[in-house]
Design a protein around this motif. Structure first.
Motif, mmCIF file in Angstrom:
data_model
loop_
_atom_site.group_PDB
_atom_site.id
_atom_site.type_symbol
_atom_site.label_atom_id
_atom_site.label_comp_id
_atom_site.label_asym_id
_atom_site.label_seq_id
_atom_site.Cartn_x
_atom_site.Cartn_y
_atom_site.Cartn_z
ATOM 1 N N SER A 133 4.963 3.802 12.141
ATOM 2 C CA SER A 133 6.396 4.047 12.230
ATOM 3 C C SER A 133 6.656 3.896 10.514
ATOM 4 C CB SER A 133 7.114 2.252 12.306
ATOM 5 O OG SER A 133 6.577 2.423 13.907
ATOM 6 N N ILE A 134 6.114 3.872 10.001
ATOM 7 C CA ILE A 134 6.584 4.008 8.134
ATOM 8 C C ILE A 134 5.744 5.985 7.724
ATOM 9 C CG2 ILE A 134 5.948 3.941 5.849
ATOM 10 C CD1 ILE A 134 6.105 0.838 6.710
ATOM 11 N N THR A 135 4.631 6.502 8.021
ATOM 12 C CA THR A 135 3.787 6.667 8.150
ATOM 13 C C THR A 135 4.404 8.408 8.438
ATOM 14 O OG1 THR A 135 2.342 6.339 9.651
ATOM 15 C CG2 THR A 135 2.003 5.971 6.786
ATOM 16 N N THR A 136 5.013 7.709 9.877
ATOM 17 C CA THR A 136 5.560 9.511 10.888
ATOM 18 C C THR A 136 6.983 9.316 10.479
ATOM 19 O OG1 THR A 136 6.692 7.946 12.599
ATOM 20 C CG2 THR A 136 4.342 8.925 12.687
ATOM 21 N N SER A 137 8.097 8.340 9.889
ATOM 22 C CA SER A 137 8.900 8.387 9.553
ATOM 23 C C SER A 137 9.722 8.948 7.634
ATOM 24 C CB SER A 137 9.824 6.733 9.369
ATOM 25 O OG SER A 137 10.295 5.983 10.444
ATOM 26 N N ILE A 138 8.600 8.635 7.445
ATOM 27 C CA ILE A 138 8.570 9.153 5.908
ATOM 28 C C ILE A 138 8.314 10.639 5.828
ATOM 29 C CG2 ILE A 138 8.574 7.276 4.541
ATOM 30 C CD1 ILE A 138 5.775 9.003 3.944
ATOM 31 N N ILE A 139 8.004 11.680 6.900
ATOM 32 C CA ILE A 139 7.591 12.778 6.956
ATOM 33 C C ILE A 139 9.406 13.897 7.655
ATOM 34 C CG2 ILE A 139 6.527 12.835 9.366
ATOM 35 C CD1 ILE A 139 5.492 14.720 5.806
ATOM 36 N N VAL A 140 9.827 12.465 8.209
ATOM 37 C CA VAL A 140 11.221 13.652 9.238
ATOM 38 C C VAL A 140 11.738 14.030 8.109
ATOM 39 C CG1 VAL A 140 12.957 12.615 10.618
ATOM 40 C CG2 VAL A 140 11.741 11.483 10.684
ATOM 41 N N PRO A 141 12.395 13.364 6.814
ATOM 42 C CA PRO A 141 12.504 14.248 5.704
ATOM 43 C C PRO A 141 12.741 15.529 5.428
ATOM 44 C CG PRO A 141 12.853 11.956 4.872
ATOM 45 C CD PRO A 141 12.030 12.407 6.140
ATOM 46 N N LEU A 142 11.524 15.782 5.054
ATOM 47 C CA LEU A 142 10.532 16.992 4.806
ATOM 48 C C LEU A 142 10.883 17.778 5.857
ATOM 49 C CD1 LEU A 142 7.245 16.120 3.065
ATOM 50 C CD2 LEU A 142 9.283 16.831 1.614
ATOM 51 N N GLY A 143 10.581 17.562 7.899
ATOM 52 C CA GLY A 143 10.686 18.327 8.589
ATOM 53 C C GLY A 143 12.534 18.968 8.476
ATOM 54 N N ALA A 144 13.205 17.668 8.225
ATOM 55 C CA ALA A 144 14.627 17.976 8.485
ATOM 56 C C ALA A 144 15.273 19.567 6.946
ATOM 57 C CB ALA A 144 15.463 16.723 7.839
ATOM 58 N N THR A 145 14.356 19.525 6.094
ATOM 59 C CA THR A 145 14.803 20.046 5.284
ATOM 60 C C THR A 145 14.126 21.298 5.797
ATOM 61 O OG1 THR A 145 13.043 19.334 3.955
ATOM 62 C CG2 THR A 145 15.446 18.741 3.388
ATOM 63 N N GLY A 146 13.525 21.462 6.682
ATOM 64 C CA GLY A 146 12.468 22.800 6.367
ATOM 65 C C GLY A 146 11.263 23.078 5.513
ATOM 66 N N GLY A 173 -5.152 6.556 12.617
ATOM 67 C CA GLY A 173 -5.096 5.659 11.754
ATOM 68 C C GLY A 173 -4.328 3.980 11.664
ATOM 69 N N THR A 174 -3.968 4.367 12.275
ATOM 70 C CA THR A 174 -3.372 2.800 12.957
ATOM 71 C C THR A 174 -3.938 1.939 14.167
ATOM 72 O OG1 THR A 174 -0.729 2.035 14.342
ATOM 73 C CG2 THR A 174 -2.116 3.729 15.046
ATOM 74 N N THR A 175 -4.643 3.062 14.273
ATOM 75 C CA THR A 175 -5.862 1.544 15.425
ATOM 76 C C THR A 175 -6.877 0.792 14.691
ATOM 77 O OG1 THR A 175 -7.761 3.775 15.546
ATOM 78 C CG2 THR A 175 -5.922 3.938 17.307
ATOM 79 N N ILE A 176 -7.091 0.836 13.646
ATOM 80 C CA ILE A 176 -7.617 0.176 13.110
ATOM 81 C C ILE A 176 -6.952 -1.479 12.793
ATOM 82 C CG2 ILE A 176 -8.301 0.121 10.315
ATOM 83 C CD1 ILE A 176 -9.365 2.444 11.282
ATOM 84 N N THR A 177 -6.114 -1.266 12.754
ATOM 85 C CA THR A 177 -5.133 -2.989 12.892
ATOM 86 C C THR A 177 -6.391 -4.106 14.098
ATOM 87 O OG1 THR A 177 -3.346 -2.497 11.642
ATOM 88 C CG2 THR A 177 -3.380 -4.196 12.612
ATOM 89 N N LEU A 228 -3.406 8.146 5.636
ATOM 90 C CA LEU A 228 -1.760 7.349 4.849
ATOM 91 C C LEU A 228 -1.731 5.460 6.009
ATOM 92 C CD1 LEU A 228 -0.659 7.297 2.626
ATOM 93 C CD2 LEU A 228 0.846 8.658 4.363
ATOM 94 N N THR A 229 -1.839 6.115 7.213
ATOM 95 C CA THR A 229 -1.756 5.171 8.060
ATOM 96 C C THR A 229 -2.675 3.821 8.220
ATOM 97 O OG1 THR A 229 -0.669 6.866 9.113
ATOM 98 C CG2 THR A 229 -1.042 4.896 10.784
ATOM 99 N N ALA A 230 -3.841 4.401 8.092
ATOM 100 C CA ALA A 230 -5.052 3.184 7.927
ATOM 101 C C ALA A 230 -4.905 2.253 6.939
ATOM 102 C CB ALA A 230 -6.373 3.960 7.826
ATOM 103 N N GLY A 231 -4.516 2.623 5.293
ATOM 104 C CA GLY A 231 -4.029 1.871 4.652
ATOM 105 C C GLY A 231 -2.572 1.036 4.623
ATOM 106 N N ILE A 232 -1.644 1.341 5.042
ATOM 107 C CA ILE A 232 -0.145 1.257 5.221
ATOM 108 C C ILE A 232 -0.624 0.530 6.474
ATOM 109 C CG2 ILE A 232 2.051 1.980 5.274
ATOM 110 C CD1 ILE A 232 1.976 4.430 4.047
ATOM 111 N N ILE A 243 0.803 -1.280 0.469
ATOM 112 C CA ILE A 243 0.155 0.042 -0.155
ATOM 113 C C ILE A 243 1.055 1.003 0.277
ATOM 114 C CG2 ILE A 243 -1.590 1.190 1.026
ATOM 115 C CD1 ILE A 243 -3.085 -1.168 2.217
ATOM 116 N N SER A 244 2.043 1.487 1.080
ATOM 117 C CA SER A 244 2.678 2.397 1.153
ATOM 118 C C SER A 244 3.279 3.122 -0.311
ATOM 119 C CB SER A 244 3.874 2.349 2.131
ATOM 120 O OG SER A 244 4.789 1.349 1.438
ATOM 121 N N LYS A 245 3.687 1.761 -1.477
ATOM 122 C CA LYS A 245 4.272 1.566 -2.774
ATOM 123 C C LYS A 245 3.195 2.342 -3.696
ATOM 124 C CE LYS A 245 6.937 -0.569 -6.646
ATOM 125 N NZ LYS A 245 7.179 -1.827 -6.860
ATOM 126 N N ARG A 246 2.367 2.439 -3.196
ATOM 127 C CA ARG A 246 0.899 2.514 -4.209
ATOM 128 C C ARG A 246 0.446 4.214 -3.691
ATOM 129 N NH1 ARG A 246 -1.415 -0.989 -8.633
ATOM 130 N NH2 ARG A 246 -3.418 0.649 -9.373
#
Length: 369
Positions: free
Chosen positions: A256-269, A286-290, A248-252, A218-221
């Motif tokens: 852990s993945i959805t919060t990690s992919i945002i780190v680069p965007l936060g790092a660069t400002g 979203g993660t509570t769906i599982t 995004l998290t409900a789908g993926i 799902i993350s790839k899609r």
């Protein structure tokens, strides 16, 4: 043109088939684990209860397990299976769910350490990574005492499960139900394998693998490679950011993945912390769906513990996303921690080791003495 259409249709069919197989494996592994815990018997149940009867230890067990396997979806699903089997009471499982919410934040914090060679980006990355930690830690600081003294979450979740009759098959406490779909397979395995630990390992491996497969597909899609468009469309407004994190998290099925992919965007400002924070809060919802899927057709206690996971994150969202003063706290402390870590880089490594490993293991070890 016709060839492209057929290719797209084939791609969609492959996507649906892959997800269906992974979801089947996920539900089967949960059913097998619930059945296995029931077969293990009262002696092992008593041992489990002796460890988890201390709510503080239960909290750190949930934290440590989730930090190790890096999937709150997996750990909360396991907790649902244990509660459904009667191996743990709802009240003892609630602190473990809280701990799992903290443990899942480790990934984004570790990802942020990769920016250590650039001071400015490192400061922003650390702040982005630990903001998720601080949100969950602060929510635990508010809700843990309320649960400890008044059983707020356990009573609320039980009431909701009872009022709306969310458990489709009513059961007595500790009685396991099965949907019937996996009865034949599980009965065969339980009869064929004499050692229950092997059954637990099979179920656990299948559970972990199925969640990882669903996450990868799902993350790839959903995310693809268009990072610029990704940020421009979804981070203009707070609700957009929150909705993206939740969906995004409900789908993926991995915060852990959805919060990690945002780190680069936060790092660069490119995206400010104030816009990233609603996204992280949405990811927690979203993660509570599982866990809710895992509780399907199980006992009322299993449905209740799945609701606890949802209610914990929902209450945290209402507190830290909408109350004027409090909504700034996770962001402010994340910024301060990022600045301190930029000046003393060892702080970031010590924080990870102490919060996620040394402290939980020390408390668990001391409790067993």
């Amino acid at each position: 043109m016709e060839g492209n259409t057929k290719q797209k249709q084939l791609s969609v069919l492959q996507f649906i088939l892959s997800i269906s197989i992974a979801l089947f494996a996920f539900l089967w592994s949960l059913d097998l684990m619930t059945s296995t815990f029931h077969v293990i018997g009262n002696e092992t149940v008593i041992k489990i209860l002796s460890i988890t009867s201390n709510p503080f230890i239960s909290l750190f067990i949930g934290l440590f397990i989730t930090a190790v396997i890096q999937s709150s979806s997996t750990s909360t699903s396991l907790i649902v299976a244990v509660v459904a089997s009667g191996g743990m009471t709802l009240e003892n499982a609630v602190p473990m769910i809280m701990g799992a919410n903290i443990g899942t934040t480790l990934t984004s914090t570790i990802v942020s350490l990769s920016y250590i060679t650039n001071n400015k980006e490192f400061k922003n990355a650390i702040a982005t990574g630990v903001m998720h930690d601080f949100f969950n830690i602060m929510t635990v600081m508010i809700l843990f005492p309320l649960e400890y003294y008044y059983h707020l979450l356990s009573k609320l979740s039980t009431s909701i499960a009872s009022v709306f009759n969310l458990s489709t098959i009513p059961t007595k406490t500790g009685q396991v139900t099965s949907s019937g779909l996996f009865d034949f397979i599980n009965s065969f395995l339980i009869d064929a394998i004499d050692y229950e630990i092997i059954l637990v390992l099979i179920a656990g491996a299948s559970l972990f693998a199925s969640i990882k497969i669903i996450s990868k597909i799902i993350s790839k899609r959903m995310i693809g490679t268009s990072e610029e468009r990704f940020q421009e469309v979804f981070f203009k407004h707070k609700l957009n950011s929150f909705g993206l994190g939740a969906m995004l998290t409900a789908g993926i099925q991995s915060s852990s993945i959805t919060t990690s992919i945002i780190v680069p965007l936060g790092a660069t400002g490119k995206i400010h912390l104030s816009k990233i924070f609603p996204y992280i809060v949405g990811a927690n919802i979203g993660t509570t769906i599982t866990a809710l899927i895992a509780a399907f057709n199980k006992s009322e206690a299993a449905v209740s513990i799945a609701l606890v996971h949802f209610l914990f994150n929902l209450i945290g969202t209402l507190i830290f996303l909408f109350i004027p003063y409090l909504k700034q706290l996770p962001i402010q402390y994340a910024r301060k921690f990022g600045l301190m870590t930029m000046q003393y880089k060892v702080v970031g490594f010590f924080y990870i080791l102490f919060v996620f490993f040394i402290l939980p293991l020390a408390l668990i070890f001391l409790n067993r003495l």
